[in-house]
Write an enzyme that holds these catalytic residues in place. Sequence first.
Site, PDB file in Angstrom:
ATOM      1  CG  HIS A  96      -1.276  -1.155   5.921  1.00  0.00           C
ATOM      2  ND1 HIS A  96      -1.785  -0.147   6.703  1.00  0.00           N
ATOM      3  CD2 HIS A  96      -1.551  -0.794   4.644  1.00  0.00           C
ATOM      4  CE1 HIS A  96      -2.310   0.790   5.926  1.00  0.00           C
ATOM      5  NE2 HIS A  96      -2.188   0.423   4.664  1.00  0.00           N
ATOM      6  CG  ASP A 116      -0.563   4.015   5.410  1.00  0.00           C
ATOM      7  OD1 ASP A 116       0.392   4.493   6.077  1.00  0.00           O
ATOM      8  OD2 ASP A 116      -1.730   4.013   5.811  1.00  0.00           O
ATOM      9  NE  ARG A 132      -0.329   4.786   8.869  1.00  0.00           N
ATOM     10  CZ  ARG A 132      -1.545   4.424   9.309  1.00  0.00           C
ATOM     11  NH1 ARG A 132      -1.858   4.590  10.573  1.00  0.00           N
ATOM     12  NH2 ARG A 132      -2.414   3.905   8.467  1.00  0.00           N
ATOM     13  CB  CYS A 157      -5.617  -0.465   4.933  1.00  0.00           C
ATOM     14  SG  CYS A 157      -5.339   0.051   3.215  1.00  0.00           S
ATOM     15  CB  CYS A 163      -0.902  -0.009   1.234  1.00  0.00           C
ATOM     16  SG  CYS A 163      -2.050   1.397   1.308  1.00  0.00           S
TER      17      CYS A 163
HETATM   18 ZN   LIG Z   1      -3.314   1.141   3.126  1.00  0.00          ZN
END
Ligand SMILES: [Zn+2]
Length: 186
Positions: free
Chosen positions: A97, A43, A45, A100, A41
């Site tokens: 993750h 993202d 993090r 999400c 992803c």
């Molecule tokens: Zn995500």
Amino acid sequence: MELFELTKNNEDFIRKIKETDPDYFEKLKKGQTPEFFVIACSDSRVSPSVITQLPLGAMFIHRNIGNQVDANDESFTASLYYALVHLKVKKIVIKGHTDCGGVKAAWNGLEEIELVGWLEKIRVNLPVHDQNCPLTLDELAKENLLNQIINLKSHPVYKKYGQNIDILGALFHVESGELEWVTTPD
Ligand SMILES: [Zn+2]
């Protein structure tokens, strides 16, 4: 964060590497032979290299919102083809993750016009809403991940060029930092 801080971090990065291996970048320039193709992803993090502490050159990575494997996505399909045919990666890791935002938005039916098309792609990988069987966001993230493994197994490029390449599913836990393997090779 100011631009000069990025520059300073980059200079620190170069200096630390050259302290242990003065020829590091000369060797890096010669090319890449990554062991892994990673789908993750976007993202901020969940950076695959950061959480596994693997060095440059170890992972060829494709990222998008919700770590989607989509045969109609030209960018993904090109990455998959390049990883299998040219880089000859040894393993494919699909990494979802917890927490999400893409899965959450798809589940909640967010309707922003710029997002709705992509969220619909994620949504079809989630179970249908069932009031009697409420699922947590993290269970949905795992469900999404498992369906991406199925999507990859049926992707024409994987079927043609990747049949002997293991697909591993992993769920990164944002709340603890743990990488949980949810599938192992067949
Ligand atoms: Zn995500």
